[in-house]
Design an enzyme around this catalytic site. Structure first.
Site, PDB file in Angstrom:
ATOM      1  N   LYS A   1     -26.319  47.508 112.650  1.00 32.14           N
ATOM      2  CA  LYS A   1     -26.510  47.710 114.091  1.00 32.14           C
ATOM      3  C   LYS A   1     -27.052  46.415 114.692  1.00 32.14           C
ATOM      4  O   LYS A   1     -27.942  45.787 114.095  1.00 32.14           O
ATOM      5  CB  LYS A   1     -27.504  48.860 114.303  1.00 32.14           C
ATOM      6  CG  LYS A   1     -27.735  49.241 115.763  1.00 32.14           C
ATOM      7  CD  LYS A   1     -28.731  50.414 115.893  1.00 32.14           C
ATOM      8  CE  LYS A   1     -28.889  50.867 117.338  1.00 32.14           C
ATOM      9  NZ  LYS A   1     -29.818  52.003 117.495  1.00 32.14           N
TER      10      LYS A   1
ATOM     11  N   SER B   1     -27.977  55.806 120.595  1.00 30.73           N
ATOM     12  CA  SER B   1     -27.530  54.457 120.818  1.00 30.73           C
ATOM     13  C   SER B   1     -26.741  53.855 119.654  1.00 30.73           C
ATOM     14  O   SER B   1     -26.025  52.887 119.851  1.00 30.73           O
ATOM     15  CB  SER B   1     -28.739  53.552 121.087  1.00 30.73           C
ATOM     16  OG  SER B   1     -29.567  53.479 119.954  1.00 30.73           O
TER      17      SER B   1
ATOM     18  N   SER C   1     -31.270  58.413 118.241  1.00 30.62           N
ATOM     19  CA  SER C   1     -30.134  57.492 118.131  1.00 30.62           C
ATOM     20  C   SER C   1     -29.478  57.371 116.770  1.00 30.62           C
ATOM     21  O   SER C   1     -28.443  56.725 116.656  1.00 30.62           O
ATOM     22  CB  SER C   1     -30.550  56.095 118.580  1.00 30.62           C
ATOM     23  OG  SER C   1     -30.567  56.038 119.970  1.00 30.62           O
TER      24      SER C   1
HETATM   25  N1  GLN Z   1     -30.996  58.528 123.842  1.00 32.17           N
HETATM   26  C1  GLN Z   1     -32.369  58.197 123.777  1.00 32.17           C
HETATM   27  C2  GLN Z   1     -32.711  57.175 124.820  1.00 32.17           C
HETATM   28  O1  GLN Z   1     -31.859  56.854 125.562  1.00 32.17           O
HETATM   29  C3  GLN Z   1     -32.740  57.733 122.395  1.00 32.17           C
HETATM   30  C4  GLN Z   1     -32.375  56.336 122.129  1.00 32.17           C
HETATM   31  C5  GLN Z   1     -32.781  55.900 120.756  1.00 32.17           C
HETATM   32  O2  GLN Z   1     -33.141  56.707 119.906  1.00 32.17           O
HETATM   33  N2  GLN Z   1     -32.772  54.609 120.553  1.00 32.17           N
HETATM   34  O3  GLN Z   1     -33.795  56.700 124.919  1.00 32.17           O
END
Ligand code: GLN
Length: 491
Positions: free
Chosen positions: A78, A158, A182
């Site tokens: 990632k 994400s 995410s």
């Molecule tokens: N979807 C969540 C956010 O937008 C979690 C993102 C994440 O875990 N990095 O903050």
């Protein structure tokens, strides 16, 4: 030669050691496939300079009988993990051109175990999002489509690039991070396995920070065993991260065996949300039955504070982000938009470098931390967070694991939820609690919905309960027997 991209990490490892195929053959197949799958926008950068050297070194070690645990395994990273000398920009324009002079601890651990890095994977900008649509590179695309439709769907976020790449077999496994879901939500939307470890289990050092008290690295893999194999390598104490926990890493792969006989598994009743789709509700009930048939005892538990988890998360995470992202000022990293006046230079750099969602979070975060609102929002959210963690800990005095859906819906179309931030934030309702409480969670494929899209199931364990969680997940995975694959429309 057989298609090696269908093999799991465990099978690749064993096959290479038995000299059935070489690391070069494995890499070549994955790389060719990844190059022909650019339509998915999962890889944003290939590791062209270094990968082949790593592959050659792996084949030499295997020949000498000196293979390390992940020797020759092609991984995607990632693009939130700093990779030495290889651009890392967190899908943000503000970091374009940033080549870290250091390697993140987690990616270094993988390299030390012999993994080969194919390249960097797409994500939401600074990992803020649930659909990959906030990426400066445009969204990664889900290899899964609704039956009979060509609508492009999100792989979640994400870690959407990680999930799409593993689901489409562009790499054998991937790193991911989970601040509010995410790892688990993208895994659910792509029929992959995503494991978020206990806070402090994997080092955060060298990972571009989003919300430091919530961020945690973990793997996205094809199955539970592979996620355990990757966690073995990623986890460990690191003095460079002050929140890293000095605790031995057990052999998570060993933890797979044993089943759920005698385990107590809780169904948190507050997770049965109003308006939850019948399909998700049925899948949840069915999976509880499967666990019961394997000898687990299913009990209803109550977590009444669940409804506060999402609002608390969306105060704490932006607050920490606003502090973490203050360093991107056009001076220390990445891009600068010039101006003779230094304040104008800051403003222009941040104005042009950050995307809309990141700006929204920075505004919210600064607001809830500002004098006059700090007590009303941030401090209050911290108090509720503590209570949520205590409530969770109390539940684990009654049960070994919790079973919930991973995500409130299957993959949705690009653009379908991006107009309304609240609707996007609702994607995280089942996942954020584990982050707030610092406990581990795993998402595994549960089945397909009526449109042929994957749905995920989540198991949550108490802090450092990864072994029990992996054991439960492996048992459920076997009982479900999910083996569907997306049709290959993108190559
Ligand atoms: N979807 C969540 C956010 O937008 C979690 C993102 C994440 O875990 N990095 O903050």
């Amino acid at each position: 030669m057989a298609d090696l991209t269908t093999k799991t990490i465990a099978q690749l490892r064993d096959g290479m050691r038995a000299k059935e195929f070489s690391a070069a053959e494995v890499f070549d197949q994955y790389f060719t496939r990844a190059e022909n799958s650019r339509a998915l926008n999962a890889f944003v950068r290939f590791n062209v300079e270094l990968a082949w050297d790593q592959v050659k070194a792996s084949d030499e070690r295997i020949a000498k009988g000196e293979a390390r645990p992940l020797e020759g395994i092609p991984m995607g990273i990632k693009d939130l993990f700093c990779t030495e000398g290889l651009e890392t920009n967190a899908a943000s324009r503000i970091l374009y051109g940033f080549r870290p002079p250091y390697e993140s601890t987690v990616s270094q651990n993988l390299l030390d175990d012999g993994a080969v890095f194919m390249g960097k994977l797409n994500l939401d900008e600074f990992a803020m999002g649930s659909s990959n649509e906030t990426s400066a590179h445009g969204p990664a695309i889900n290899p899964w489509r609704r039956e009979g439709e060509e609508t492009k769907l999100t792989p979640g976020g994400s870690s959407g690039g990680s999930a799409a790449a593993v689901a489409a077999r562009l790499c054998a496994g991937a790193t991911a991070t989970d601040t509010g879901g995410s790892i688990r939500q993208p895994a659910a939307l792509t029929a992959t396995v995503g494991l978020k470890p206990t806070y402090g289990r994997c080092s955060r050092w060298g990972i571009v920070a989003f919300a430091s008290s919530l961020d945690q690295a973990g793997p996205i893999a094809k199955d539970v065993r592979d996620s355990a194999i990757l966690l073995n390598s990623m986890a460990g104490y690191d003095p460079k991260d002050s929140t890293s926990i000095d605790r031995p890493v057990p052999d998570y792969e060993q933890a797979i065996a044993g089943g759920v006989k005698g385990m107590k598994i809780g169904i948190p009743k507050e997770y049965r949300l109003d308006g939850m789709s019948q399909e998700i509700s049925d899948l949840w009930t069915k999976s509880a039955k499967l666990l019961e048939e394997q000898g687990a005892e299913i009990v209803e538990v109550s977590l009444p504070l669940t409804k506060y988890a999402l609002p608390v998360y969306y105060i704490v995470a932006p607050a920490e982000a606003s502090s973490n992202l203050a360093r991107y000022d056009g001076v220390k990293y990445g891009v600068r938009v010039e101006d003779d006046n230094i304040h104008e230079m800051y403003k222009k750099t941040r104005g042009e470098g950050f995307g809309a969602e990141v700006k929204r979070r920075l505004m919210i975060g600064t607001y809830v931390l500002s004098a006059g609102y700090y007590d009303a929002y941030y401090l209050r959210a911290q108090r509720v967070r503590k209570k949520i963690a205590m409530e969770m800990a109390a539940a684990f005095e009654q049960v070994d694991l919790l079973l919930t859906p991973s995500s409130p819906s299957a993959a949705f179309g690009l653009g379908e939820k991006s107009a309304d931030p609240i609707e996007m934030y609702l994607n995280d309702v089942f996942t954020v609690t584990a982050n707030l409480a610092g406990v581990p969670g795993i998402s595994i494929p549960g089945g397909l919905d009526a449109q042929g899209l994957p749905l995920g199931l989540q198991l949550i364990a108490p802090a450092f309960g990864e072994e029990t969680m992996i054991r439960g997940a492996a048992a459920l995975e076997e009982a479900i027997g999910f083996n569907a694959q997306p049709t290959e429309w993108w190559r």
